[in-house]
Enzyme design. Structure first.
Site, PDB file in Angstrom:
ATOM      1  N   GLU A  94       0.803  -1.228   0.000  1.00 18.08           N
ATOM      2  CA  GLU A  94       0.000   0.000   0.000  1.00 18.08           C
ATOM      3  C   GLU A  94       0.833   1.275   0.000  1.00 18.08           C
ATOM      4  OE1 GLU A  94      -2.790   0.641   3.232  1.00 18.08           O
ATOM      5  OE2 GLU A  94      -3.549   2.418   2.245  1.00 18.08           O
TER       6      GLU A  94
ATOM      7  N   ASP B 156      -0.617  -5.020   3.112  1.00 21.08           N
ATOM      8  CA  ASP B 156      -1.132  -3.833   3.808  1.00 21.08           C
ATOM      9  C   ASP B 156      -0.463  -3.833   5.183  1.00 21.08           C
ATOM     10  OD1 ASP B 156      -2.482  -1.769   4.979  1.00 21.08           O
ATOM     11  OD2 ASP B 156      -4.461  -2.391   4.278  1.00 21.08           O
TER      12      ASP B 156
ATOM     13  N   ILE C 250      -0.472  -1.756   7.819  1.00 20.43           N
ATOM     14  CA  ILE C 250      -1.455  -1.585   8.905  1.00 20.43           C
ATOM     15  C   ILE C 250      -2.810  -1.401   8.242  1.00 20.43           C
ATOM     16  CG2 ILE C 250      -2.241  -0.269  10.905  1.00 20.43           C
ATOM     17  CD1 ILE C 250       0.534   0.775  11.349  1.00 20.43           C
ATOM     18  N   ASP C 251      -3.669  -2.381   8.398  1.00 16.67           N
ATOM     19  CA  ASP C 251      -5.046  -2.207   7.946  1.00 16.67           C
ATOM     20  C   ASP C 251      -5.838  -1.757   9.167  1.00 16.67           C
ATOM     21  OD1 ASP C 251      -7.249  -2.285   6.201  1.00 16.67           O
ATOM     22  OD2 ASP C 251      -7.846  -4.198   7.083  1.00 16.67           O
TER      23      ASP C 251
ATOM     24  N   THR D 140      -5.432   1.951   9.984  1.00 13.16           N
ATOM     25  CA  THR D 140      -4.530   3.015  10.451  1.00 13.16           C
ATOM     26  C   THR D 140      -5.253   4.056  11.304  1.00 13.16           C
ATOM     27  OG1 THR D 140      -3.050   2.712   8.586  1.00 13.16           O
ATOM     28  CG2 THR D 140      -2.944   4.839   9.672  1.00 13.16           C
TER      29      THR D 140
ATOM     30  N   ASP E 199      -6.456  -4.504   0.959  1.00  9.71           N
ATOM     31  CA  ASP E 199      -7.374  -4.643   2.095  1.00  9.71           C
ATOM     32  C   ASP E 199      -8.004  -6.045   2.135  1.00  9.71           C
ATOM     33  OD1 ASP E 199      -7.314  -1.803   2.837  1.00  9.71           O
ATOM     34  OD2 ASP E 199      -8.546  -1.442   1.060  1.00  9.71           O
TER      35      ASP E 199
HETATM   36  C1  IPD Z   1      -8.929   0.926   5.699  1.00  8.35           C
HETATM   37  C2  IPD Z   1      -9.642  -0.053   6.592  1.00  8.35           C
HETATM   38  C3  IPD Z   1     -11.071   0.399   6.835  1.00  8.35           C
HETATM   39  C4  IPD Z   1     -11.820   0.619   5.537  1.00  8.35           C
HETATM   40  C5  IPD Z   1     -11.042   1.587   4.657  1.00  8.35           C
HETATM   41  C6  IPD Z   1      -9.639   1.037   4.407  1.00  8.35           C
HETATM   42  P1  IPD Z   1      -6.307   1.429   5.966  1.00  8.35           P
HETATM   43  O1  IPD Z   1      -7.593   0.534   5.465  1.00  8.35           O
HETATM   44  O2  IPD Z   1      -9.670  -1.336   6.041  1.00  8.35           O
HETATM   45  O3  IPD Z   1     -11.801  -0.535   7.582  1.00  8.35           O
HETATM   46  O4  IPD Z   1     -13.091   1.128   5.816  1.00  8.35           O
HETATM   47  O5  IPD Z   1     -11.724   1.767   3.448  1.00  8.35           O
HETATM   48  O6  IPD Z   1      -8.946   1.897   3.534  1.00  8.35           O
HETATM   49  O7  IPD Z   1      -6.353   2.716   5.209  1.00  8.35           O
HETATM   50  O8  IPD Z   1      -6.428   1.604   7.412  1.00  8.35           O
HETATM   51  O9  IPD Z   1      -5.184   0.543   5.521  1.00  8.35           O
HETATM   52 CA    CA Z   2      -6.243  -1.178   4.449  1.00  6.95          CA
HETATM   53 CA    CA Z   3      -3.004   0.435   5.415  1.00  7.35          CA
END
Ligand code: IPD
Ligand code: CA
Ligand code: CA
Length: 275
Positions: free
Chosen positions: A66, A83, A85-86, A88, A211
């Protein structure tokens, strides 16, 4: 027989987790890379550590991660999708739902998926055709058969608010029909919770391949269904996803078809499309 791809994916994700944890006591540098779309020093450092772990064993494999996304790298060859940190936004607020997600992708499909939820130290893994596990124990999707028993997760996009009006209409219907709805804040964790039967279903839009790649395999290997919003296979790049056991997946697909106009249900083949 030991699966070296799975071993490397787990090792890399665990390294990412360690790096994330090392940032917990530090003052975080938080920036917006897009509208409401946060990135922290921990995202960058964790990604660097994960990628170097993968490259130790597989220097020639392609990588799509990412924070250093390079969409030209997506081909039919072995590609690691990361990813770091999913979740963040949760991490930046010290809200305890965030994951590391690592998938190995080859010939248009995920072969290996690993998701670690950092706070609970939960390790979700799957290998195509071999099954899915939580901390080494096989998992299955829930056998919920009644819609009124359904417990479903979703997510709210950061910047694409184009579907908010039909979404609100949809929420009203789902709130009336289902037992409960949640928005934990990390799509990979939401999907893994479907895989192990905590949630019965999940839907969201504006998601990217990093994701969903690992967790979608984990659901499928746990007996669940993953599609786009028309019941097709466009979920990896189409930014629209529905997942669940068969009953709740069918229910969510039907409601989305009823409420979201045809044009807005279509997959968005955007910047992270296959090249
Ligand atoms: C997000 C998370 C979140 C989702 C967002 C994503 P990130 O990823 O998965 O639950 O609603 O659309 O972008 O940006 O924290 O890697
Ligand atoms: Ca994510
Ligand atoms: Ca992320």
């Amino acid at each position: 027989m030991e699966n070296i791809d799975l071993k490397v994916a787990i090792g890399a994700a665990q390294k990412g987790k360690e790096v994330i944890e090392s940032f917990r006591k530090k003052r975080l540098n938080i920036r917006e890379k897009g509208h409401h779309d946060l990135v922290t020093d921990a995202d960058i450092a964790a990604e660097k550590a994960i990628l170097s772990k993968i490259r130790e064993t597989f220097p020639d494999d392609q990588i799509l991660a990412e924070e250093s996304a390079n969409y030209d790298r997506m081909s039919d060859e072995r590609t690691w999708i990361v990813d770091p940190i999913d979740g963040t936004t949760n991490f930046a607020h010290d809200f305890p739902v965030y994951c590391v997600s690592v998938a190995l992708w080859e010939n248009k499909r995920p072969r290996v998926g690993v998701v670690i939820e950092v706070n609970r130290n939960e390790l979700f893994t799957a290998v195509q055709g071999e099954g899915a596990w939580l901390n080494g124990v096989p998992i299955r999707v829930a056998d919920t058969e009644k819609i009124r028993d359904g417990f479903v997760a979703t997510g709210f996009p950061y910047n694409d608010l184009s579907l908010v009006d039909p979404y609100l209409k949809l929420f009203k219907i789902l709130m009336g029909d289902l037992q409960g709805m949640r928005r934990p804040g990390a799509a990979s964790f939401d999907l893994c919770c479907v895989a192990c039967g905590r949630f019965d279903g999940f839907f969201e839009y504006a998601l990217h391949i990093w994701d969903v790649a690992a967790a979608a395999l984990i659901i499928r290997e746990a007996g669940g269904i993953v599609t786009d919003w028309n019941g097709g296979d466009g979920w990896p790049f189409g930014q629209r996803i529905i997942a669940g056991n068969s009953t709740i997946h069918s229910y969510l697909l039907e409601q989305i078809r009823d409420v979201i106009p045809d044009k807005q249900r279509e997959n968005v083949i955007g910047e992270d499309a296959e090249s």
